[in-house]
Scaffold this active site. Structure first.
Site, PDB file in Angstrom:
ATOM      1  N   PRO A   1      50.430  60.777  82.313  1.00 57.92           N
ATOM      2  CA  PRO A   1      50.180  62.212  82.438  1.00 57.92           C
ATOM      3  C   PRO A   1      50.673  62.929  81.184  1.00 57.92           C
ATOM      4  CG  PRO A   1      52.144  61.625  83.678  1.00 57.92           C
ATOM      5  CD  PRO A   1      51.605  60.346  83.094  1.00 57.92           C
ATOM      6  N   MET A   2      49.784  63.562  80.458  1.00 55.82           N
ATOM      7  CA  MET A   2      50.150  64.284  79.242  1.00 55.82           C
ATOM      8  C   MET A   2      49.658  65.717  79.375  1.00 55.82           C
ATOM      9  SD  MET A   2      49.167  61.463  76.324  1.00 55.82           S
ATOM     10  CE  MET A   2      49.664  62.580  74.988  1.00 55.82           C
ATOM     11  N   GLU A   3      50.599  66.632  79.532  1.00 55.69           N
ATOM     12  CA  GLU A   3      50.269  68.028  79.747  1.00 55.69           C
ATOM     13  C   GLU A   3      49.420  68.575  78.598  1.00 55.69           C
ATOM     14  OE1 GLU A   3      50.363  71.835  81.616  1.00 55.69           O
ATOM     15  OE2 GLU A   3      50.721  69.788  82.306  1.00 55.69           O
TER      16      GLU A   3
ATOM     17  N   GLN B   1      50.902  64.429  90.388  1.00 54.66           N
ATOM     18  CA  GLN B   1      52.301  64.593  89.974  1.00 54.66           C
ATOM     19  C   GLN B   1      52.788  66.011  90.242  1.00 54.66           C
ATOM     20  OE1 GLN B   1      53.982  64.814  85.751  1.00 54.66           O
ATOM     21  NE2 GLN B   1      54.491  62.698  86.291  1.00 54.66           N
TER      22      GLN B   1
ATOM     23  N   CYS C   1      59.448  65.566  81.675  1.00 55.98           N
ATOM     24  CA  CYS C   1      58.824  66.509  80.750  1.00 55.98           C
ATOM     25  C   CYS C   1      59.858  67.088  79.788  1.00 55.98           C
ATOM     26  CB  CYS C   1      58.146  67.641  81.525  1.00 55.98           C
ATOM     27  SG  CYS C   1      57.360  68.861  80.441  1.00 55.98           S
TER      28      CYS C   1
ATOM     29  N   GLY D   1      56.006  54.179  76.597  1.00 56.42           N
ATOM     30  CA  GLY D   1      56.503  54.676  75.321  1.00 56.42           C
ATOM     31  C   GLY D   1      56.146  53.806  74.139  1.00 56.42           C
TER      32      GLY D   1
ATOM     33  N   ARG E   1      49.390  58.403  74.549  1.00 55.73           N
ATOM     34  CA  ARG E   1      48.768  58.696  73.251  1.00 55.73           C
ATOM     35  C   ARG E   1      47.972  57.517  72.708  1.00 55.73           C
ATOM     36  NH1 ARG E   1      53.583  60.243  69.633  1.00 55.73           N
ATOM     37  NH2 ARG E   1      54.525  58.589  70.906  1.00 55.73           N
TER      38      ARG E   1
END
Length: 320
Positions: free
Chosen positions: A7-9, A68, A98, A200, A224
């Protein structure tokens, strides 16, 4: 050996999840966080973040999507978890990672890692609020300022009844700076009895192998790396089978970029569309040398029609 889309805001929203899971190699997604603070939110808020709720919490390719939540009031988070499940959420993930300043200032995300007791309460209340068959998981960093409470937080999450934990192997202060401390994930794995997913700094097959080797985890969450190289999941799985993986060519990526434009246009206000296309181009420049020069040519384009026309004309030069 699952590959989970992180999950990447502001990056991995519904259109990006749809695009990347269509390409393949992803076993599960987690949504951007739903911020909860004072009340139980209406169903439309959850469906805006996760339109997959209209499709049994799956993307159109059938990839499961977990919702989430982010918040610091255990009972309010639990109430929202109950609401989300009532409208079709197939699982609840809790955000303790976050790093955004605005989120941390309002007592959300990684700042909670300074309070393992509160982390435990949030997970416990959510676990009690939803049916037993609904998975409750959490994602954490190694800490806020340092790693001194990493094991305490992991134990708090596990002891409260979570059935899985994802660890981003950096503190909030370390942000996204390399390296990721995968050896700490191994320590956490030894400290808790629930499955742990490593996260990561996985950008390629070599990173993936080393992450699994050092952390000891079977499952890996990638953010990413999958946005920059959308076929990374497929390539990893091909190499696991002993096959020679294909790699998406630049012309193939241009086709996907045009499809992405259409998806974003359907779900976002027109003023945001050009930014999302440019954002993806910038991120894929790590994998494709052609992306940055293309982005420079697009820098003044803001209207959807302009972006669409440019993509069509630019792509034409690569057609046979």
């Amino acid at each position: 050996m699952k590959i989970v889309l992180a999950p990447m805001e502001g990056v991995v929203d519904a259109p990006m999840r749809e695009m990347l899971t269509r390409i393949g190699g992803i076993d599960q997604c987690v949504t951007e966080f739903v911020r909860v603070s004072e009340r139980v939110l209406p169903a439309k808020v959850f469906r805006k973040i996760s339109p997959e709720l209209f499709n049994e919490s799956c993307t159109s390719s059938g990839t499961p999507v977990i919702l989430q939540l982010l918040g610091s009031d255990p009972q309010v988070v639990a109430g929202n978890a109950r609401k989300a499940v009532s409208i079709g959420a197939r699982g609840i993930d809790l955000n303790f990672g976050c790093p955004a300043k605005t989120v941390n200032k309002s007592r959300g995300g990684a700042i909670l890692l300074n309070e393992p007791e509160l982390v435990h309460k949030i997970v416990w209340w959510v676990r009690q609020a939803v049916p037993d068959h609904i998975p409750v998981t959490a994602k954490m960093r190694l800490g806020y300022h340092d790693k001194s409470l990493a094991l305490d937080n992991a134990a708090a999450i596990a002891d409260a009844g979570a059935c899985g934990l994802t660890v981003h192997a950096r503190t909030k202060e370390e942000g996204y700076r390399p390296p990721a401390h995968w050896e700490w994930i191994a320590r956490i794995r030894e400290h808790v009895s629930i499955p742990v997913t490593a996260n990561g700094e996985v950008w390629n097959w070599q990173d993936y192998q080393r992450c699994r080797e050092v952390s000891g985890c079977d499952d890996v969450m990638i953010g990413r790396g999958l946005v920059a190289a959308p076929d990374l999941g497929l390539r990893i799985k091909a190499l696991q089978r002993g096959d020679d993986p294909d790699h998406l060519s630049w012309p193939e990526m241009l086709v996907l970029l045009q499809q992405f434009l259409e998806m974003v246009e359907q779900q976002l206000a027109p003023k945001y569309v050009h930014g999302r296309v440019k954002q993806w181009l910038k991120m894929m420049s790590r994998e494709y040398a052609e992306a940055m020069p293309m982005l420079q040519q697009m820098r003044t384009l803001k209207q959807v029609a302009e972006v669409r026309q440019f993509l069509h004309q630019y792509s034409a030069q690569f057609r046979v």
